[in-house]
Design a protein around this motif. Structure first.
Motif, PDB file in Angstrom:
ATOM      1  N   SER A 295       0.823  -1.208   0.000  1.00 31.97           N
ATOM      2  CA  SER A 295       0.000   0.000   0.000  1.00 31.97           C
ATOM      3  C   SER A 295       0.856   1.257   0.000  1.00 31.97           C
ATOM      4  O   SER A 295       0.464   2.287  -0.558  1.00 31.97           O
ATOM      5  N   ALA A 296       2.057   1.166   0.593  1.00 29.75           N
ATOM      6  CA  ALA A 296       2.925   2.343   0.686  1.00 29.75           C
ATOM      7  C   ALA A 296       3.503   2.753  -0.655  1.00 29.75           C
ATOM      8  O   ALA A 296       3.839   3.926  -0.857  1.00 29.75           O
ATOM      9  N   ILE A 297       3.649   1.805  -1.591  1.00 26.88           N
ATOM     10  CA  ILE A 297       4.270   2.148  -2.871  1.00 26.88           C
ATOM     11  C   ILE A 297       3.252   2.449  -3.959  1.00 26.88           C
ATOM     12  O   ILE A 297       3.620   2.900  -5.045  1.00 26.88           O
ATOM     13  N   LEU A 298       1.972   2.206  -3.675  1.00 23.44           N
ATOM     14  CA  LEU A 298       0.942   2.459  -4.681  1.00 23.44           C
ATOM     15  C   LEU A 298       0.478   3.911  -4.614  1.00 23.44           C
ATOM     16  O   LEU A 298       0.524   4.544  -3.557  1.00 23.44           O
ATOM     17  N   PRO A 299       0.011   4.473  -5.732  1.00 25.94           N
ATOM     18  CA  PRO A 299      -0.470   5.850  -5.729  1.00 25.94           C
ATOM     19  C   PRO A 299      -1.662   6.014  -4.789  1.00 25.94           C
ATOM     20  O   PRO A 299      -2.436   5.085  -4.588  1.00 25.94           O
ATOM     21  N   GLY A 300      -1.774   7.212  -4.244  1.00 24.20           N
ATOM     22  CA  GLY A 300      -2.899   7.486  -3.349  1.00 24.20           C
ATOM     23  C   GLY A 300      -2.432   7.955  -1.994  1.00 24.20           C
ATOM     24  O   GLY A 300      -1.352   7.570  -1.526  1.00 24.20           O
ATOM     25  N   ALA A 301      -3.219   8.769  -1.358  1.00 24.67           N
ATOM     26  CA  ALA A 301      -2.885   9.289  -0.040  1.00 24.67           C
ATOM     27  C   ALA A 301      -3.139   8.239   1.031  1.00 24.67           C
ATOM     28  O   ALA A 301      -3.919   7.304   0.848  1.00 24.67           O
ATOM     29  N   HIS A 302      -2.479   8.421   2.167  1.00 27.18           N
ATOM     30  CA  HIS A 302      -2.592   7.445   3.252  1.00 27.18           C
ATOM     31  C   HIS A 302      -4.017   7.379   3.807  1.00 27.18           C
ATOM     32  O   HIS A 302      -4.428   6.340   4.331  1.00 27.18           O
ATOM     33  N   ASP A 303      -4.755   8.474   3.687  1.00 28.20           N
ATOM     34  CA  ASP A 303      -6.117   8.488   4.239  1.00 28.20           C
ATOM     35  C   ASP A 303      -7.164   8.110   3.201  1.00 28.20           C
ATOM     36  O   ASP A 303      -8.355   8.359   3.390  1.00 28.20           O
ATOM     37  N   GLU A 304      -6.729   7.476   2.094  1.00 26.76           N
ATOM     38  CA  GLU A 304      -7.649   7.017   1.066  1.00 26.76           C
ATOM     39  C   GLU A 304      -7.630   5.493   1.003  1.00 26.76           C
ATOM     40  O   GLU A 304      -6.808   4.830   1.633  1.00 26.76           O
ATOM     41  N   THR A 305      -8.538   4.949   0.220  1.00 25.65           N
ATOM     42  CA  THR A 305      -8.547   3.500  -0.025  1.00 25.65           C
ATOM     43  C   THR A 305      -7.899   3.228  -1.376  1.00 25.65           C
ATOM     44  O   THR A 305      -8.356   3.725  -2.398  1.00 25.65           O
ATOM     45  N   THR A 306      -6.815   2.452  -1.353  1.00 24.66           N
ATOM     46  CA  THR A 306      -6.108   2.067  -2.571  1.00 24.66           C
ATOM     47  C   THR A 306      -6.645   0.730  -3.052  1.00 24.66           C
ATOM     48  O   THR A 306      -6.818  -0.204  -2.246  1.00 24.66           O
ATOM     49  N   VAL A 307      -6.879   0.612  -4.333  1.00 22.38           N
ATOM     50  CA  VAL A 307      -7.469  -0.601  -4.891  1.00 22.38           C
ATOM     51  C   VAL A 307      -6.510  -1.226  -5.886  1.00 22.38           C
ATOM     52  O   VAL A 307      -6.010  -0.554  -6.798  1.00 22.38           O
ATOM     53  N   VAL A 308      -6.231  -2.512  -5.721  1.00 26.15           N
ATOM     54  CA  VAL A 308      -5.507  -3.306  -6.708  1.00 26.15           C
ATOM     55  C   VAL A 308      -6.527  -4.238  -7.345  1.00 26.15           C
ATOM     56  O   VAL A 308      -7.103  -5.099  -6.675  1.00 26.15           O
ATOM     57  N   GLY A 309      -6.794  -4.055  -8.607  1.00 24.47           N
ATOM     58  CA  GLY A 309      -7.837  -4.826  -9.278  1.00 24.47           C
ATOM     59  C   GLY A 309      -8.842  -3.886  -9.912  1.00 24.47           C
ATOM     60  O   GLY A 309      -8.520  -2.735 -10.247  1.00 24.47           O
ATOM     61  N   ASP A 310     -10.051  -4.333 -10.069  1.00 23.14           N
ATOM     62  CA  ASP A 310     -11.102  -3.557 -10.723  1.00 23.14           C
ATOM     63  C   ASP A 310     -11.633  -2.485  -9.769  1.00 23.14           C
ATOM     64  O   ASP A 310     -12.318  -2.789  -8.789  1.00 23.14           O
ATOM     65  N   GLN A 311     -11.303  -1.225 -10.058  1.00 30.46           N
ATOM     66  CA  GLN A 311     -11.724  -0.124  -9.200  1.00 30.46           C
ATOM     67  C   GLN A 311     -13.250  -0.066  -9.058  1.00 30.46           C
ATOM     68  O   GLN A 311     -13.770   0.343  -8.014  1.00 30.46           O
ATOM     69  N   ARG A 312     -13.973  -0.481 -10.099  1.00 28.93           N
ATOM     70  CA  ARG A 312     -15.438  -0.392 -10.077  1.00 28.93           C
ATOM     71  C   ARG A 312     -16.063  -1.347  -9.075  1.00 28.93           C
ATOM     72  O   ARG A 312     -17.230  -1.180  -8.685  1.00 28.93           O
ATOM     73  N   GLN A 313     -15.293  -2.362  -8.659  1.00 26.78           N
ATOM     74  CA  GLN A 313     -15.844  -3.365  -7.743  1.00 26.78           C
ATOM     75  C   GLN A 313     -15.573  -3.047  -6.278  1.00 26.78           C
ATOM     76  O   GLN A 313     -15.767  -3.902  -5.408  1.00 26.78           O
ATOM     77  N   VAL A 314     -15.091  -1.838  -6.005  1.00 29.87           N
ATOM     78  CA  VAL A 314     -14.821  -1.431  -4.618  1.00 29.87           C
ATOM     79  C   VAL A 314     -15.515  -0.102  -4.353  1.00 29.87           C
ATOM     80  O   VAL A 314     -15.336   0.865  -5.104  1.00 29.87           O
ATOM     81  N   GLN A 315     -16.317  -0.058  -3.295  1.00 31.17           N
ATOM     82  CA  GLN A 315     -16.964   1.159  -2.831  1.00 31.17           C
ATOM     83  C   GLN A 315     -16.420   1.478  -1.439  1.00 31.17           C
ATOM     84  O   GLN A 315     -16.487   0.648  -0.539  1.00 31.17           O
ATOM     85  N   SER A 316     -15.867   2.684  -1.282  1.00 28.96           N
ATOM     86  CA  SER A 316     -15.273   3.075  -0.011  1.00 28.96           C
ATOM     87  C   SER A 316     -15.960   4.330   0.502  1.00 28.96           C
ATOM     88  O   SER A 316     -15.976   5.364  -0.163  1.00 28.96           O
ATOM     89  N   VAL A 317     -16.557   4.231   1.700  1.00 25.55           N
ATOM     90  CA  VAL A 317     -17.254   5.349   2.323  1.00 25.55           C
ATOM     91  C   VAL A 317     -16.572   5.651   3.661  1.00 25.55           C
ATOM     92  O   VAL A 317     -16.568   4.801   4.565  1.00 25.55           O
ATOM     93  N   ASP A 318     -15.966   6.837   3.747  1.00 26.69           N
ATOM     94  CA  ASP A 318     -15.304   7.244   4.992  1.00 26.69           C
ATOM     95  C   ASP A 318     -14.367   6.141   5.497  1.00 26.69           C
ATOM     96  O   ASP A 318     -14.390   5.748   6.657  1.00 26.69           O
ATOM     97  N   SER A 319     -13.513   5.616   4.593  1.00 25.33           N
ATOM     98  CA  SER A 319     -12.627   4.506   4.938  1.00 25.33           C
ATOM     99  C   SER A 319     -11.250   4.735   4.322  1.00 25.33           C
ATOM    100  O   SER A 319     -11.090   5.539   3.397  1.00 25.33           O
ATOM    101  N   SER A 320     -10.253   4.013   4.816  1.00 22.31           N
ATOM    102  CA  SER A 320      -8.909   4.078   4.253  1.00 22.31           C
ATOM    103  C   SER A 320      -8.237   2.721   4.396  1.00 22.31           C
ATOM    104  O   SER A 320      -8.561   1.939   5.287  1.00 22.31           O
TER     105      SER A 320
END
Length: 375
Positions: A295-320
């Motif tokens: 997770s540390a080497i992937l794009p995205g801020a620490h307070d976000e949810t990083t997705v490996v795979g199909d972004q459309r299949q992940v819903q993140s609400v107030d999560s990281s």
């Protein structure tokens, strides 16, 4: 060998504008990556997966990085169970440049076998060993470090590429550097290799400015490596050379090869005799030891949810955290933070980034319970 000096060398490393003459890239592709379960398993280790979202697996990305330096001179050493997958991912790899280990014997046996094969082809061959499952950024800096390491290796040294430490890591071994080598831009003598330290010692190492992370990258003439191995582990060196001379003896010779890492077999005793040099690696490097480091080497801020795979299949609400999704099912996170969710067709892992190292304990428990189909 080149004499060492306290003065700053003024030579510059060669620029890798094409394949380096006489240089062979050796890629040990092994290990189960238990901290990356359930994606990485014994039958499908992490190097066979695209964990960074680049569209290339870790193995493919490693070979892509080495092709400009070695051309077609790439040898992959992997387990017999993985040869079909490796061949499918690297269709341009010549069959005689894929060495299949009947069973794991640690890094020294794999690299020694490759070295013996290369020595038989070209007694002056220089090999560089680079793991199949590491992530490297700034390919230009990597190429420059390898080019200088090859030049130093031609002087008879075992050369390691040491990574500039960015924090007091306790999960890596360290290399203590000595004085510069005359005639080279950045190469220095290695004073000693140090095992993984505790946090206090790691902080002291960083404060001195003398230590670099040991990433297990070694560049050395094939013959030099085997001759040094023959001093401290003569049966292993002889076995590797016998195997290269008669590949039909693989099943006979392999089980008797000593199981030992290259660090302990050659690098550490050679360093004690002043035979090891280090070239600093200024490129980005990570061995992706667990989902936290991924997770540390992937794009995205620490307070976000990083997705490996199909972004459309992940819903993140107030999560990281990080979600690795392979099954195609919808994954929804609501009000959870610093979380790791990994789901495949037959397994679901939920942990936190802080506890990601402990995933290996799940694999140990599954083995103990006889659930081999899951590991």
């Amino acid at each position: 060998m080149t004499e060492e000096t306290g003065a700053t060398p003024d030579a510059q490393p060669q620029t890798a504008t094409g394949p380096i003459p006489g240089f062979w890239a050796v890629v040990p592709a092994g290990g189960a990556g238990t901290r990356l379960w359930p994606v990485s398993r014994a039958g499908s280790p992490k190097f066979l997966h695209d964990l960074t979202g680049s569209g290339r697996t870790l193995l493919q990305a490693t070979v892509d990085r080495l092709r400009p330096l070695a051309g077609e001179r790439v040898v992959v050493v992997t387990g017999a169970a993985h040869t079909a997958a490796v061949s499918a991912q690297l269709p341009d790899l010549a069959p005689d440049q894929l060495l299949a280990e009947p069973s794991p014997r640690d890094s020294m046996a794999a690299i020694a076998w490759a070295a013996a094969v290369l020595e038989a082809r070209d007694p002056e061959a220089v090999l560089g060993s680079f793991a199949a499952d590491h992530v490297i950024t700034r390919d230009d800096a990597f190429a420059g470090a390898v080019a200088e390491a090859v030049d130093v290796a031609r002087e008879g040294y075992v050369v390691t590429i040491g990574i500039d430490p960015t924090y007091p890591a306790t999960g890596f071994g360290y290399i203590q550097t000595g004085r510069p080598l005359r005639g080279f831009s950045t190469a220095r003598r290695v004073r000693q290799f140090v095992e993984k330290p505790d946090a206090e010692r790691a902080a002291r190492y960083l404060a001195t400015g003398e230590f670099r992370w040991n990433a297990g990258m070694f560049v050395v003439r094939a013959g030099t490596l085997l001759d040094l191995l023959g001093r401290w582990h003569p049966e292993l060196a002889a076995g590797a050379r016998a195997l290269a001379a008669d590949p039909a003896r693989l099943d006979e010779l392999w089980p008797d090869l000593e199981k030992i890492a290259i660090d302990h077999a050659v690098a550490e005793p050679a360093a004690d005799e002043g035979l090891v040099a280090v070239v600093p690696g200024t490129f980005g490097w990570d061995d992706i030891g667990d989902f936290g480091s991924l997770s540390a080497i992937l794009p995205g801020a620490h307070d976000e949810t990083t997705v490996v795979g199909d972004q459309r299949q992940v819903q993140s609400v107030d999560s990281s955290g990080i979600v690795v999704s392979e099954s195609g099912r919808m994954v929804a996170l609501v009000g959870v933070h610093d979380i790791v969710v990994v789901e495949t067709d037959d397994a679901l892992l939920v942990t936190t980034r802080a506890r990601a190292q402990d995933v290996k304990r799940v694999v140990e428990s599954l083995k103990a319970a006889g659930r081999d189909e899951l590991v």
